[in-house]
Design an enzyme around this catalytic site. Structure first.
Site, PDB file in Angstrom:
ATOM      1  N   HIS A  77       0.835  -1.208   0.000  1.00  0.00           N
ATOM      2  CA  HIS A  77       0.000   0.000   0.000  1.00  0.00           C
ATOM      3  C   HIS A  77       0.866   1.252   0.000  1.00  0.00           C
ATOM      4  O   HIS A  77       2.005   1.264   0.476  1.00  0.00           O
ATOM      5  CB  HIS A  77      -1.036  -0.020   1.124  1.00  0.00           C
ATOM      6  CG  HIS A  77      -0.522   0.167   2.523  1.00  0.00           C
ATOM      7  ND1 HIS A  77      -0.172   1.386   3.025  1.00  0.00           N
ATOM      8  CD2 HIS A  77      -0.382  -0.720   3.552  1.00  0.00           C
ATOM      9  CE1 HIS A  77       0.175   1.259   4.290  1.00  0.00           C
ATOM     10  NE2 HIS A  77       0.075  -0.013   4.642  1.00  0.00           N
ATOM     11  N   ASP A  79      -0.506   4.547   0.851  1.00  0.00           N
ATOM     12  CA  ASP A  79      -0.995   5.611   1.731  1.00  0.00           C
ATOM     13  C   ASP A  79      -0.389   5.472   3.113  1.00  0.00           C
ATOM     14  O   ASP A  79       0.109   4.402   3.496  1.00  0.00           O
ATOM     15  CB  ASP A  79      -2.525   5.611   1.813  1.00  0.00           C
ATOM     16  CG  ASP A  79      -3.086   4.296   2.365  1.00  0.00           C
ATOM     17  OD1 ASP A  79      -2.481   3.222   2.136  1.00  0.00           O
ATOM     18  OD2 ASP A  79      -4.145   4.329   3.023  1.00  0.00           O
ATOM     19  N   ASP A 109       5.362   1.288   8.019  1.00  0.00           N
ATOM     20  CA  ASP A 109       3.985   0.907   7.637  1.00  0.00           C
ATOM     21  C   ASP A 109       3.588   1.573   6.321  1.00  0.00           C
ATOM     22  O   ASP A 109       2.975   2.638   6.328  1.00  0.00           O
ATOM     23  CB  ASP A 109       3.020   1.312   8.737  1.00  0.00           C
ATOM     24  CG  ASP A 109       1.602   0.850   8.494  1.00  0.00           C
ATOM     25  OD1 ASP A 109       1.398  -0.004   7.616  1.00  0.00           O
ATOM     26  OD2 ASP A 109       0.701   1.353   9.183  1.00  0.00           O
ATOM     27  N   GLU A 143      -5.371   1.642   1.982  1.00  0.00           N
ATOM     28  CA  GLU A 143      -5.305   0.542   2.951  1.00  0.00           C
ATOM     29  C   GLU A 143      -5.611   1.017   4.359  1.00  0.00           C
ATOM     30  O   GLU A 143      -6.249   0.297   5.142  1.00  0.00           O
ATOM     31  CB  GLU A 143      -3.921  -0.109   2.900  1.00  0.00           C
ATOM     32  CG  GLU A 143      -3.813  -1.416   3.672  1.00  0.00           C
ATOM     33  CD  GLU A 143      -3.495  -1.234   5.157  1.00  0.00           C
ATOM     34  OE1 GLU A 143      -3.652  -2.206   5.921  1.00  0.00           O
ATOM     35  OE2 GLU A 143      -3.076  -0.116   5.535  1.00  0.00           O
ATOM     36  N   GLU A 144      -5.164   2.229   4.710  1.00  0.00           N
ATOM     37  CA  GLU A 144      -5.326   2.696   6.082  1.00  0.00           C
ATOM     38  C   GLU A 144      -6.785   2.991   6.440  1.00  0.00           C
ATOM     39  O   GLU A 144      -7.111   3.172   7.608  1.00  0.00           O
ATOM     40  CB  GLU A 144      -4.465   3.944   6.317  1.00  0.00           C
ATOM     41  CG  GLU A 144      -2.963   3.713   6.199  1.00  0.00           C
ATOM     42  CD  GLU A 144      -2.402   2.808   7.286  1.00  0.00           C
ATOM     43  OE1 GLU A 144      -3.150   2.399   8.192  1.00  0.00           O
ATOM     44  OE2 GLU A 144      -1.191   2.498   7.215  1.00  0.00           O
ATOM     45  N   GLU A 169       2.885  -7.874   7.526  1.00  0.00           N
ATOM     46  CA  GLU A 169       4.210  -7.522   8.013  1.00  0.00           C
ATOM     47  C   GLU A 169       4.726  -8.818   8.594  1.00  0.00           C
ATOM     48  O   GLU A 169       3.980  -9.539   9.211  1.00  0.00           O
ATOM     49  CB  GLU A 169       4.088  -6.416   9.072  1.00  0.00           C
ATOM     50  CG  GLU A 169       5.312  -6.174   9.895  1.00  0.00           C
ATOM     51  CD  GLU A 169       6.376  -5.374   9.102  1.00  0.00           C
ATOM     52  OE1 GLU A 169       7.452  -5.973   8.918  1.00  0.00           O
ATOM     53  OE2 GLU A 169       6.105  -4.249   8.686  1.00  0.00           O
TER      54      GLU A 169
END
Length: 432
Positions: A77, A79, A109, A143-144, A169
């Protein structure tokens, strides 16, 4: 440039674009990172598919076509979450390198993984080698905010394969004497609820004898917080065993007590083994001299894979006890948890890749407490695993501690390891 140098330069560019997703449709503007990545892949010969379900919310898929075998899709991702700049000691979007770490929002992230994925896929394309199956890197927007304008939309409209997917992750280490590497095989779902109660309206100067909505909602919050029992499945059993605690501590943990033994991973370990119920939003009243007749509480509830929405409601009703009949339960965002098997070609390739870099170190499957784009792969009938690789000093706790933090950073060693691990896994799985 080497693969690692290429990854690092791209990572800095992605951070500097500052694609901040504040959960509104017009935020994010991942178009900036999409354009950066399209320029990065220019001339490589990959097939490019660009998607824009909302202005500025751009996702792009880059595919190296294969010979019809099993495909591999890398979901990165683009964003990042907002920052409280007053709490940062560095420019959140400066991508500054200092003391062996790169600082910036999204560094961990998950832009370091996104950059590694892109660099490895471009390398395959430029090499001219044809993989056994399609190799696709997807730069996912949104994604967030749970992927409504990103992976969720892509799962419904895009043409790339969801059969074998990797994303965030994994590859960090458990803090145990024998070491152990984590691979994320599943994630919890969502069972958001709003609990509403009603009471007597009136003047704030005369509360005696009234049914106070605020007092009732406070008691509701007290009763529902932290109510769920342990769910001890095979993943939990193997996770506890990997820590190599003394027999007494291990027995306590397997029965659901003594979580302080996990140290910095106490909260995560509890979440991995429980349905979690967190009161997060409370609303009542508007004027200080008016007794509100309605109050409501919102709960961030995360069920484990296999736990149903009906089970969540049963847990709440039991916790509410004699208040249950006076509480309205409203469903908000609801998604089941997902999990992939701890066997099969992609999982085996992950384990073999870990063993290449850290020979003999055991692999421990875990469940993520939060969400990722991998759930859309699993719901589409595919498998999805969290994959990266960290140095021995980066424990699961230290990596989780970087997520959404002030002065977020990633170790340069981890950028290098993750890029090389992705290259190795692609060769192992696709022969490219």
């Amino acid at each position: 440039m080497t693969l690692t140098e290429t990854t690092l330069t791209l990572l800095q560019d992605l951070i500097k674009n500052g694609c901040v997703n504040d959960l509104t449709a017009d935020s994010g503007q991942e178009v900036r990172n999409a354009d950066t990545l399209e320029a990065f892949f220019a001339g490589s010969g990959v097939r490019v598919e660009r998607y824009e379900p909302h202005p500025g919310r751009v996702s792009v898929a880059f595919t190296v076509e294969g010979d019809g075998g099993e495909p591999l899709t890398l979901l990165g991702h683009t964003d990042v979450v907002p920052v409280d700049e007053a709490k940062w000691t560095r420019d959140p979007f400066g991508a500054e390198i200092d003391g062996g770490r790169l600082y910036g929002r999204g560094a961990t992230d998950m832009l370091y993984i996104t950059a590694a994925m892109a660099a490895c896929v471009r390398d395959v394309a430029l090499s001219g080698a044809r993989p056994s199956g399609d190799l696709t890197f997807v730069a996912c927007a949104d994604e967030e905010a749970r992927g409504g304008l990103g992976a969720k939309w892509l799962a419904e409209h895009a043409s790339f394969s969801w059969a074998n997917c990797l994303s965030e992750e994994g590859g960090s280490h458990l803090p145990v004497s024998s070491d152990a590497l984590v691979v994320v095989v599943g994630e919890k779902g969502a069972a958001q609820r709003r609990l509403t109660v009603h009471g007597d309206a009136g003047h704030g100067s005369t509360p005696h004898g009234r049914d106070l909505a605020v007092s009732r909602i406070a008691e509701v919050a007290r009763r529902v917080a932290g109510v769920a029992p342990l769910r001890a499945d095979d993943l939990w059993h193997d996770y506890v065993k990997a820590w190599k605690f003394d027999p007494e501590t291990e027995a306590a943990l397997l029965s659901g007590s003594g979580y302080s033994a996990f140290g910095e991973l106490e909260q995560y370990s509890h979440a991995m083994s429980h349905l979690t119920v967190a009161p997060t939003v409370l609303r009542a009243g508007g004027a200080i001299n008016v007794l509100p007749s309605t109050a409501w509480l919102e709960l961030d509830i995360r069920p484990l894979p296999g736990q149903t929405q009906e089970e969540v409601d049963e847990v709440l009703v039991e916790a509410l006890g004699d208040l249950a009949d006076s509480v309205e339960i409203t469903h908000l965002i609801c998604e089941d948890g997902t999990v992939s098997p701890t066997s099969g070609p992609l999982f085996d390739a992950i384990c073999a890749t870990f063993d290449e870099f850290f020979p003999g170190v055991p692999v421990v499957p875990t469940i993520a407490a939060g969400g990722s784009d991998l759930r859309f792969a699993r719901r589409s009938g595919g498998v999805g695993y969290g994959f990266a690789l960290h140095g021995r000093s980066e424990t699961l706790g230290s990596v989780l501690g970087q997520l959404h933090s002030h002065d977020e950073s990633v170790a340069l060693e981890d950028v290098d390891l993750t890029a090389r691990a992705y290259r190795s896994l692609i060769r192992r799985f696709l022969g490219a």
